[in-house]
Design an enzyme around this catalytic site. Sequence first.
Site, PDB file in Angstrom:
ATOM      1  N   GLY A 208       0.809  -1.230   0.000  1.00 23.12           N
ATOM      2  CA  GLY A 208       0.000   0.000   0.000  1.00 23.12           C
ATOM      3  C   GLY A 208       0.833   1.267   0.000  1.00 23.12           C
ATOM      4  N   ILE A 209       0.381   2.227   0.783  1.00 25.79           N
ATOM      5  CA  ILE A 209       1.043   3.534   0.826  1.00 25.79           C
ATOM      6  C   ILE A 209       2.475   3.393   1.342  1.00 25.79           C
ATOM      7  CG2 ILE A 209       0.988   5.801   1.951  1.00 25.79           C
ATOM      8  CD1 ILE A 209      -2.110   5.599   1.914  1.00 25.79           C
ATOM      9  N   ASP A 228       7.399  -4.253   9.084  1.00 27.09           N
ATOM     10  CA  ASP A 228       5.991  -4.690   9.056  1.00 27.09           C
ATOM     11  C   ASP A 228       5.824  -5.843  10.031  1.00 27.09           C
ATOM     12  OD1 ASP A 228       3.214  -5.223   8.122  1.00 27.09           O
ATOM     13  OD2 ASP A 228       3.804  -3.870   6.487  1.00 27.09           O
ATOM     14  N   ASN A 334     -15.819  10.821  10.555  1.00 29.10           N
ATOM     15  CA  ASN A 334     -16.427   9.942   9.567  1.00 29.10           C
ATOM     16  C   ASN A 334     -17.304   8.933  10.291  1.00 29.10           C
ATOM     17  OD1 ASN A 334     -16.801   9.206   6.922  1.00 29.10           O
ATOM     18  ND2 ASN A 334     -15.007   7.859   6.843  1.00 29.10           N
ATOM     19  N   TYR A 340     -10.998   5.184  14.670  1.00 26.78           N
ATOM     20  CA  TYR A 340      -9.991   5.599  13.681  1.00 26.78           C
ATOM     21  C   TYR A 340      -9.843   7.129  13.670  1.00 26.78           C
ATOM     22  CZ  TYR A 340      -7.722   5.674   9.043  1.00 26.78           C
ATOM     23  OH  TYR A 340      -6.858   5.868   7.987  1.00 26.78           O
ATOM     24  N   LYS A 344      -6.447   9.237  14.496  1.00 27.03           N
ATOM     25  CA  LYS A 344      -5.774  10.072  13.499  1.00 27.03           C
ATOM     26  C   LYS A 344      -5.764  11.548  13.903  1.00 27.03           C
ATOM     27  CE  LYS A 344      -4.610   6.802  10.613  1.00 27.03           C
ATOM     28  NZ  LYS A 344      -3.192   6.498  10.367  1.00 27.03           N
ATOM     29  N   THR A 376      -6.009   1.923  -2.477  1.00 27.28           N
ATOM     30  CA  THR A 376      -5.205   0.839  -1.893  1.00 27.28           C
ATOM     31  C   THR A 376      -6.135  -0.323  -1.537  1.00 27.28           C
ATOM     32  OG1 THR A 376      -5.536   1.535   0.390  1.00 27.28           O
ATOM     33  CG2 THR A 376      -3.615   2.455  -0.739  1.00 27.28           C
TER      34      THR A 376
HETATM   35  P1  NAI Z   1      -2.722  -1.068   4.156  1.00 26.99           P
HETATM   36  O1  NAI Z   1      -3.661  -1.828   5.032  1.00 26.99           O
HETATM   37  O2  NAI Z   1      -2.674  -1.388   2.700  1.00 26.99           O
HETATM   38  O3  NAI Z   1      -1.218  -1.201   4.743  1.00 26.99           O
HETATM   39  C1  NAI Z   1      -0.944  -1.021   6.098  1.00 26.99           C
HETATM   40  C2  NAI Z   1       0.338  -1.775   6.455  1.00 26.99           C
HETATM   41  O4  NAI Z   1       0.574  -1.577   7.854  1.00 26.99           O
HETATM   42  C3  NAI Z   1       0.216  -3.282   6.211  1.00 26.99           C
HETATM   43  O5  NAI Z   1       1.357  -3.763   5.536  1.00 26.99           O
HETATM   44  C4  NAI Z   1       0.127  -3.844   7.623  1.00 26.99           C
HETATM   45  O6  NAI Z   1       0.655  -5.150   7.749  1.00 26.99           O
HETATM   46  C5  NAI Z   1       0.942  -2.818   8.399  1.00 26.99           C
HETATM   47  N1  NAI Z   1       0.641  -2.879   9.830  1.00 26.99           N
HETATM   48  C6  NAI Z   1      -0.578  -2.942  10.413  1.00 26.99           C
HETATM   49  N2  NAI Z   1      -0.450  -3.073  11.744  1.00 26.99           N
HETATM   50  C7  NAI Z   1       0.879  -3.086  12.017  1.00 26.99           C
HETATM   51  C8  NAI Z   1       1.638  -3.221  13.200  1.00 26.99           C
HETATM   52  N3  NAI Z   1       1.049  -3.388  14.385  1.00 26.99           N
HETATM   53  N4  NAI Z   1       3.003  -3.198  13.114  1.00 26.99           N
HETATM   54  C9  NAI Z   1       3.606  -3.053  11.919  1.00 26.99           C
HETATM   55  N5  NAI Z   1       2.937  -2.942  10.760  1.00 26.99           N
HETATM   56  C10 NAI Z   1       1.589  -2.962  10.807  1.00 26.99           C
HETATM   57  O7  NAI Z   1      -3.051   0.480   4.411  1.00 26.99           O
HETATM   58  P2  NAI Z   1      -2.799   1.767   3.492  1.00 26.99           P
HETATM   59  O8  NAI Z   1      -4.047   2.061   2.790  1.00 26.99           O
HETATM   60  O9  NAI Z   1      -1.547   1.629   2.726  1.00 26.99           O
HETATM   61  O10 NAI Z   1      -2.630   2.902   4.631  1.00 26.99           O
HETATM   62  C11 NAI Z   1      -1.381   3.312   5.130  1.00 26.99           C
HETATM   63  C12 NAI Z   1      -1.610   4.418   6.141  1.00 26.99           C
HETATM   64  O11 NAI Z   1      -2.331   5.491   5.529  1.00 26.99           O
HETATM   65  C13 NAI Z   1      -2.427   4.007   7.355  1.00 26.99           C
HETATM   66  O12 NAI Z   1      -1.939   4.667   8.497  1.00 26.99           O
HETATM   67  C14 NAI Z   1      -3.816   4.498   7.009  1.00 26.99           C
HETATM   68  O13 NAI Z   1      -4.591   4.711   8.165  1.00 26.99           O
HETATM   69  C15 NAI Z   1      -3.488   5.786   6.288  1.00 26.99           C
HETATM   70  N6  NAI Z   1      -4.563   6.260   5.412  1.00 26.99           N
HETATM   71  C16 NAI Z   1      -4.931   5.558   4.294  1.00 26.99           C
HETATM   72  C17 NAI Z   1      -5.932   6.049   3.480  1.00 26.99           C
HETATM   73  C18 NAI Z   1      -6.357   5.363   2.215  1.00 26.99           C
HETATM   74  O14 NAI Z   1      -7.215   5.913   1.526  1.00 26.99           O
HETATM   75  N7  NAI Z   1      -5.802   4.215   1.848  1.00 26.99           N
HETATM   76  C19 NAI Z   1      -6.632   7.295   3.804  1.00 26.99           C
HETATM   77  C20 NAI Z   1      -6.147   7.955   4.985  1.00 26.99           C
HETATM   78  C21 NAI Z   1      -5.154   7.428   5.747  1.00 26.99           C
END
Ligand code: NAI
Length: 435
Positions: A208-209, A228, A334, A340, A344, A376
Amino acid sequence: MADRYLSFTATAPGRFLTRRLGLPQPAALSRWSPEHTSLTGNLLHLTAGKSTVGDLVAVLSRTGLPLGAADPAAVVLDATGVRDVDTLAEVHAALHPVVRSVAASGRIVVLGSPLDADDDHHRAAVQHALEGFVRSLGKEIGRGRTVNLVRLTDAAAAESTLRFLLSPRSAYVSGQVIGVGAQPPDEPGDRDRPLAGRTALVTGGARGIGEAVAETLARDGARVVVLDVPQAETDARRVAERLGGRALALDITAADAGERIAAELPDGLDVLVHNAGITRDRRLVNMPADRWGPVLEVNLASVLRTTDALLAKGTLRPGGRIVATASIAGLAGNAGQTNYGASKAGVAGLVRALAPRALAEHGVTLNAVAPGFIETRMTAAVPLFIREAGRRMNSLAQGGLPVDVAETTAWLAHPASGAVNGQVVRVCGQSLLGA
Ligand code: NAI
C-alpha cells in the site's frame, strides 16, 4: 480496484456522455516519472501588495521552470504584502486575467504572511481571506490544476516547498495552507538523490502507501528499512530486496518496539515514517472495546511510544525527519470511525504539540500527511457506493494514488525542508470531507 469511471471519461464517447449527463469530469493527472520530472510551460510570477519575503525571483529561477507570462504551467502570486481590502483587490486583478491560460495539471501557489506577524487586525483579516480565496479557486479551477497557499517569511527557507508544489510530484495536493518557518535550508549535495547517505524506516512498508513511500525514499537515495508485522515478512522482504534495503519483522505495538528499532540501527536513523495503520469500523453503539483498542494501539499509542523512544535514545540524528500518517477522517470525522478518527486526530495533535520541541531539542522536524481517498487494498474493501462517493467528492474528482502520499512524504523528509515543521498536510485532492 481500478477506477473504471476515470478510464471511461478518458475516452471520447465517455467524455461526451458524462458531459451530457452533467457528471464529474476527472482529468488524468500528470505525475512525476523519470521522463516527466517537471511541469511543461512557463512560471508566471505575480505580486499583490509590497512583497515581504526577500529574493523570491532567485528562488523561483531555481525551480527549473522558465519565468515568463506565455503559456503558464504555474503561477506564483506573492500576496505577502496584502494588508487591507484594497491590496486584496490586487489578488483578483492579478489572477483574473490569467486563470484561464494556466495549463491542465498546472499549479497556482499563493504566498501569504504568517498570521501572527503583527496584531494589525485589518492585515490579519485579509491574510485570512487568502485561505477562502485559495480554497474556492481550488474547487472551481478544474482540469487537474491545483491551488495552494504557503505562509512564509523568507523565500529561501521555502525553496523545497515551492519546488514540490510547482512540480508534478504534488499532483494530488490542493486547497492546502502550509506554514514555512525561517530555518535556513540544508541543501543536499546531490539534488537528484537528496537522501543519499541517509537511513529511512517506514512502518507498514510491506504494501500500500507504505510500500510506495519506501520506493520513493529509495529513489531519493535513502537506505530503507521496511518494517511490518511478522505475518507480512515475506512481502516486506520482497519490497526491501527490490529497493536494496532491509526488512524488519516487528509488530509496532510491542511495548519495546522503539528500543528494538534503536538496537537494529546502531548508526542512527534520519527519516522515520509512521505509516502503519488499521481500521476496525463500526458505529460507536456497536463498537466493542476489542475494536477500539487495537486501532488506538496501532495508529496512535505506538506512534507516541516509538517517537518518544527514538528521540530519547538519540537514534534520530540531528537533521532528522519524522512524518506521521493522519487521515482526513481524523480531521473531518467519519461515521463508523470514532476509533480511527480519534486515533488520526491524535496523530495531528501529537505533531502540533511536539514539533517545536523536537526541533529545538533534537534538530528533528515532525509533520503529518493526512491522506484522503487513496486507491489501496484498504479502500478497495470499502462498499461500492461509499467508495465511488469517496473517489469523486474532491476537487480533482478522483482518488489519489499511494505515490501521491509518498511524494508528499519525500518533500517533508527532504534535507532542505527543515523550515517545515508541525504541519498537517492533506493529500486529498481537496476532499469535500472537512474541507
Ligand atoms: P494497508 O492496510 O494497505 O497497509 C498497512 C500496512 O501496515 C500493512 O502492511 C500492515 O501489515 C501494516 N501494519 C498494520 N499493523 C501493524 C503493526 N502493528 N506493526 C507493523 N505494521 C503494521 O493500508 P494503506 O491504505 O496503505 O494505509 C497506510 C496508512 O495510511 C495508514 O496509516 C492508514 O490509516 C493511512 N490512510 C490511508 C488512506 C487510504 O485511503 N488508503 C486514507 C487515509 C489514511
